[in-house]
Write a protein that holds these residues in place. Structure first.
Motif, PDB file in Angstrom:
ATOM      1  N   CYS A   1      35.565 -10.248  -7.174  1.00 13.36           N
ATOM      2  CA  CYS A   1      35.257 -10.596  -8.567  1.00 13.36           C
ATOM      3  C   CYS A   1      34.453  -9.477  -9.228  1.00 13.36           C
ATOM      4  CB  CYS A   1      34.451 -11.887  -8.634  1.00 13.36           C
ATOM      5  SG  CYS A   1      35.325 -13.306  -7.959  1.00 13.36           S
ATOM      6  N   LYS A   2      34.579  -9.404 -10.548  1.00 11.68           N
ATOM      7  CA  LYS A   2      33.864  -8.400 -11.322  1.00 11.68           C
ATOM      8  C   LYS A   2      32.965  -9.106 -12.330  1.00 11.68           C
ATOM      9  CE  LYS A   2      34.559  -4.648 -14.551  1.00 11.68           C
ATOM     10  NZ  LYS A   2      35.478  -3.744 -15.185  1.00 11.68           N
TER      11      LYS A   2
ATOM     12  N   PHE B   1      31.834 -14.085 -14.029  1.00  9.31           N
ATOM     13  CA  PHE B   1      32.632 -13.372 -13.037  1.00  9.31           C
ATOM     14  C   PHE B   1      34.114 -13.642 -13.259  1.00  9.31           C
ATOM     15  CE2 PHE B   1      28.491 -13.595 -11.152  1.00  9.31           C
ATOM     16  CZ  PHE B   1      28.369 -12.374 -10.511  1.00  9.31           C
ATOM     17  N   PHE B   2      34.903 -12.558 -13.223  1.00 14.00           N
ATOM     18  CA  PHE B   2      36.348 -12.657 -13.356  1.00 14.00           C
ATOM     19  C   PHE B   2      36.998 -11.999 -12.156  1.00 14.00           C
ATOM     20  CE2 PHE B   2      34.803 -12.981 -17.675  1.00 14.00           C
ATOM     21  CZ  PHE B   2      35.572 -14.016 -18.188  1.00 14.00           C
ATOM     22  N   LYS B   3      38.204 -12.428 -11.826  1.00 14.72           N
ATOM     23  CA  LYS B   3      38.930 -11.854 -10.691  1.00 14.72           C
ATOM     24  C   LYS B   3      39.203 -10.382 -10.959  1.00 14.72           C
ATOM     25  CE  LYS B   3      40.871 -16.067  -8.930  1.00 14.72           C
ATOM     26  NZ  LYS B   3      42.043 -16.770  -8.421  1.00 14.72           N
ATOM     27  N   ASP B   4      39.044  -9.563  -9.895  1.00 15.98           N
ATOM     28  CA  ASP B   4      39.255  -8.114 -10.017  1.00 15.98           C
ATOM     29  C   ASP B   4      40.638  -7.770 -10.555  1.00 15.98           C
ATOM     30  OD1 ASP B   4      36.785  -7.165  -9.205  1.00 15.98           O
ATOM     31  OD2 ASP B   4      37.329  -7.121  -7.090  1.00 15.98           O
TER      32      ASP B   4
ATOM     33  N   PRO C   1      38.589 -16.570 -14.663  1.00 15.35           N
ATOM     34  CA  PRO C   1      37.245 -16.655 -14.068  1.00 15.35           C
ATOM     35  C   PRO C   1      37.330 -16.907 -12.563  1.00 15.35           C
ATOM     36  CG  PRO C   1      37.425 -18.075 -15.996  1.00 15.35           C
ATOM     37  CD  PRO C   1      38.803 -17.609 -15.668  1.00 15.35           C
ATOM     38  N   CYS C   2      36.354 -16.377 -11.858  1.00 14.40           N
ATOM     39  CA  CYS C   2      36.258 -16.619 -10.406  1.00 14.40           C
ATOM     40  C   CYS C   2      35.562 -17.949 -10.161  1.00 14.40           C
ATOM     41  CB  CYS C   2      35.430 -15.540  -9.733  1.00 14.40           C
ATOM     42  SG  CYS C   2      36.269 -13.974  -9.576  1.00 14.40           S
TER      43      CYS C   2
ATOM     44  N   ILE D   1      32.822 -19.767  -8.525  1.00 15.04           N
ATOM     45  CA  ILE D   1      31.547 -19.376  -7.932  1.00 15.04           C
ATOM     46  C   ILE D   1      30.906 -20.609  -7.329  1.00 15.04           C
ATOM     47  CG2 ILE D   1      29.292 -18.301  -8.349  1.00 15.04           C
ATOM     48  CD1 ILE D   1      31.617 -16.405  -8.863  1.00 15.04           C
TER      49      ILE D   1
END
Length: 105
Positions: A78-79, A91-94, A100-101, A103
């Protein structure tokens, strides 16, 4: 025993975050501190939030101190993306910055 467990968890959380602070020494004859982002001059003994989500202070001797308002944990795959209007991190997936990731804390 609970206190020890809480201290261990706190230490782990602190090592996972990327909060940042910096200090800039005043130039000779300085009459304030320039915001490192927008270059606006702030008077000695003042505090402000910069437009890139930093809490800054200008001490009475015009020494600048700024710290990020948040630490950012490392999340594999995640970024972190900073929303400067809300000063929040999401956070979002790379591989897909629109998703969104999940969490789990």
């Amino acid at each position: 025993m609970k206190v020890l467990l809480c201290l261990i968890i706190l230490c782990i959380m602190m090592t996972l975050s990327d909060g940042a602070c910096f200090t800039t020494l005043p130039k000779l004859g300085a009459k304030g501190c320039a915001d490192p982002h927008d270059k606006k001059l702030h008077p000695p003994a003042s505090q402000w939030q910069s437009n890139n989500c930093m809490d800054c202070t200008c001490d009475p001797q015009s020494q600048l101190n700024c710290c990020s308002k948040h630490g950012v944990a490392s999340v594999p795959g995640c970024k972190p993306v900073l929303d400067v209007k809300k000063c929040t991190v999401t956070f979002f997936k790379d591989d897909d910055l629109t998703e969104p990731c999940p969490i789990f804390w």
